[in-house]
Design a protein around this motif. Structure first.
Motif, PDB file in Angstrom:
ATOM      1  N   ILE A   1       0.871  -1.174   0.000  1.00 46.26           N
ATOM      2  CA  ILE A   1       0.000   0.000   0.000  1.00 46.26           C
ATOM      3  C   ILE A   1       0.908   1.224   0.000  1.00 46.26           C
ATOM      4  O   ILE A   1       1.737   1.392   0.901  1.00 46.26           O
ATOM      5  CB  ILE A   1      -0.921   0.020   1.234  1.00 46.26           C
ATOM      6  N   LYS A   2       0.776   2.041  -1.004  1.00 49.13           N
ATOM      7  CA  LYS A   2       1.548   3.275  -1.102  1.00 49.13           C
ATOM      8  C   LYS A   2       0.603   4.364  -1.613  1.00 49.13           C
ATOM      9  O   LYS A   2       0.449   4.555  -2.807  1.00 49.13           O
ATOM     10  CB  LYS A   2       2.737   3.099  -2.039  1.00 49.13           C
TER      11      LYS A   2
ATOM     12  N   CYS B   1       6.960  -0.828   7.106  1.00 51.72           N
ATOM     13  CA  CYS B   1       5.733  -0.117   7.460  1.00 51.72           C
ATOM     14  C   CYS B   1       6.131   1.242   8.025  1.00 51.72           C
ATOM     15  O   CYS B   1       6.817   1.317   9.062  1.00 51.72           O
ATOM     16  CB  CYS B   1       4.915  -0.904   8.478  1.00 51.72           C
ATOM     17  N   MET B   2       5.723   2.308   7.374  1.00 50.51           N
ATOM     18  CA  MET B   2       6.037   3.640   7.866  1.00 50.51           C
ATOM     19  C   MET B   2       5.041   4.647   7.319  1.00 50.51           C
ATOM     20  O   MET B   2       4.350   4.401   6.315  1.00 50.51           O
ATOM     21  CB  MET B   2       7.462   4.054   7.471  1.00 50.51           C
TER      22      MET B   2
ATOM     23  N   GLU C   1       2.157  10.184   3.338  1.00 48.71           N
ATOM     24  CA  GLU C   1       2.153   8.901   2.629  1.00 48.71           C
ATOM     25  C   GLU C   1       2.164   7.727   3.596  1.00 48.71           C
ATOM     26  O   GLU C   1       2.936   7.702   4.555  1.00 48.71           O
ATOM     27  CB  GLU C   1       3.371   8.807   1.709  1.00 48.71           C
ATOM     28  N   LEU C   2       1.307   6.758   3.324  1.00 53.85           N
ATOM     29  CA  LEU C   2       1.284   5.493   4.060  1.00 53.85           C
ATOM     30  C   LEU C   2       1.993   4.450   3.207  1.00 53.85           C
ATOM     31  O   LEU C   2       1.629   4.228   2.044  1.00 53.85           O
ATOM     32  CB  LEU C   2      -0.144   5.030   4.336  1.00 53.85           C
ATOM     33  N   TYR C   3       3.016   3.819   3.764  1.00 53.60           N
ATOM     34  CA  TYR C   3       3.794   2.805   3.063  1.00 53.60           C
ATOM     35  C   TYR C   3       3.806   1.552   3.939  1.00 53.60           C
ATOM     36  O   TYR C   3       4.437   1.520   4.989  1.00 53.60           O
ATOM     37  CB  TYR C   3       5.216   3.291   2.814  1.00 53.60           C
TER      38      TYR C   3
ATOM     39  N   PHE D   1      -8.200   3.737   4.947  1.00 48.16           N
ATOM     40  CA  PHE D   1      -8.349   5.142   4.577  1.00 48.16           C
ATOM     41  C   PHE D   1      -9.724   5.688   4.950  1.00 48.16           C
ATOM     42  O   PHE D   1      -9.854   6.878   5.258  1.00 48.16           O
ATOM     43  CB  PHE D   1      -8.071   5.317   3.085  1.00 48.16           C
ATOM     44  N   ASP D   2     -10.753   4.854   4.941  1.00 44.65           N
ATOM     45  CA  ASP D   2     -12.063   5.314   5.439  1.00 44.65           C
ATOM     46  C   ASP D   2     -11.950   5.755   6.895  1.00 44.65           C
ATOM     47  O   ASP D   2     -12.491   6.799   7.292  1.00 44.65           O
ATOM     48  CB  ASP D   2     -13.094   4.187   5.318  1.00 44.65           C
TER      49      ASP D   2
END
Length: 422
Positions: free
Chosen positions: A256-257, A341-342, A356-358, A377-378
């Motif tokens: 997920i990016k 995960c960061m 940003e979600l990584y 994200f919801d």
């Protein structure tokens, strides 16, 4: 008896009768082999535990072998026919020999197909295809069979034919160009383990995005996600670049990016009331006390300079929200915690501040991956107002209408009062 003897004494009648008997025997041998022997072979193949005989029966290898018996009877029985010219006997033998070579070549070709079927059922065969090698072997087999058939029909030596083929090497290279390129590409793909059946590949320049369903000598077939089929020449997979998603599937996590674009105008320092409210979030229980102590210690070292608010360190809503998102991902049961995960803040721009979600999900299934990503994200979209943050988005029609209404209200409030004239 006299009439029969007179009939047999007619020119060519004896030869015709013997030839008819020979052809009848050849036909009966073919019928018996197909009707009796082949049925017995099929019955034995069904009852045995072996798989190779079943594959040979499916590919009809035994049928092609059975067809060689009538050709053999004609080839060796034509010499028993009396009063036939030597040239005719030799011509019949040549035709029978050519048919015999053809039937044997077809039997070997179907046996190669059966071998491919058996290999495809193995665990290694589900990953790597040998269809290209089998097709190349069939091409070599039928080229050799064709040369033998031509020599059998013409009576020429095979050396003369090969010398003629040498003079036509340039034409042959042009005819078999795709075959040569495909074979070399297949060897490179197989030796370097670059492609397997079942791999998800993405090749935008050829509109290919889906699973590999077949790897042949000349082409690779890809079933796209819209269920269309894209056929790619094998050599294009060597000369052009493509993306293989096998590594993602083998690691068991899908990345997920994605960014949350924060409105820069909503970023600010946290006051005491907001800190007390955010302290009730259990994911921030380890973050807020530690950060508050760190900030308080820093501010104490400032001395008199700490009296000025701009000199002091204070917690921001964006930094606290970033810490919450990191803790949320670290505790999420559907996130793969063995991979990276960061949560990081990217450079701000005209569209706000990208956060940003990584991370990686704990599954590679497409539908599950999309569901996990949407749920994350919801939750974050709905939680942003708790931190006093807003998402950035370009103004739409409703925003423009609301702005015009507020502008009209302000202008009405600022306009001086004018009494109505009588």
């Amino acid at each position: 008896m006299a009439s029969l003897q007179q009939l047999l004494d007619l020119p060519g009648m004896r030869a015709a009768l013997v030839l008819l008997v020979l052809l009848l025997l050849a036909w009966l041998a073919g019928v018996l082999l197909r009707g009796v022997l082949l049925r017995a072979v099929h019955g034995i193949a069904v009852r045995t535990q072996w798989r190779w005989d079943d594959a040979l029966c499916r590919r009809r290898s035994f049928l092609w072998l059975a067809r060689t018996v009538p050709a053999l009877l004609v080839q060796y029985g034509i010499a028993l026919v009396p009063d036939l010219p030597g040239d005719l006997v030799q011509a019949v033998r040549n035709v029978a020999e050519a048919l015999l070579v053809l039937f044997v070549a077809m039997a070997i070709g179907t046996a190669l197909s059966a071998l491919e079927d058996l290999y495809r059922e193995t665990p290694r065969g589900r990953e790597r295809s040998i269809r290209g090698v089998v097709q190349l072997a069939k091409i070599a087999l039928f080229v050799v069979a064709g040369l033998v058939i031509v020599t059998a029909l013409t009576g020429q030596k095979i050396g003369l034919l090969l010398s003629g083929l040498g003079a036509m090497s340039a034409v042959l290279m042009l005819v078999f160009k795709d075959t040569i390129l495909g074979f070399v590409a297949g060897l490179q793909l197989s030796s370097n383990d670059m492609l397997r059946v079942g791999d998800w590949i993405e090749m935008p320049q050829l509109n290919a995005d889906g699973d590999v369903i077949d790897i042949a000598l000349h082409t690779v077939k890809v079933r796209n996600w819209d269920k269309t089929i894209t056929t790619i020449p094998s050599w294009r997979l060597i000369s052009d670049s493509y993306k293989n998603w096998r590594g993602m599937q083998e690691t068991g996590g899908r990345r997920i990016k994605r960014v949350l674009t924060i409105d820069a105008g909503s970023v600010g320092f946290l006051d005491g009331a907001t800190l007390d409210r955010l302290a009730q979030l259990h994911l921030l229980a380890g973050y807020l006390p530690a950060r508050q102590r760190e900030v308080a210690e820093w501010n104490r070292t400032l001395g008199e300079a700490g009296e000025v608010a701009a000199n002091r360190r204070r917690l921001t809503n964006l930094g606290t929200f970033r810490a919450y998102v990191q803790a949320y991902l670290d505790s999420h049961p559907r996130i793969h915690h063995g991979l990276g995960c960061m949560v990081r803040q990217l450079a701000s721009g005209p569209q706000g501040i990208p956060l940003e979600l990584y991370c990686f999900t704990a599954t590679v299934a497409w539908a599950e991956y999309e569901g996990i990503q949407a749920d994350i994200f919801d939750h974050l979209f709905a939680l942003l107002p708790e931190f006093g943050l807003r998402l950035y988005q370009q103004p739409g029609g409703h925003d423009m209408q609301a702005g015009l209404v507020r502008l009209g209200e302000r202008q009405a409030e600022s306009r001086p009062f004018q009494p109505a004239t009588p």
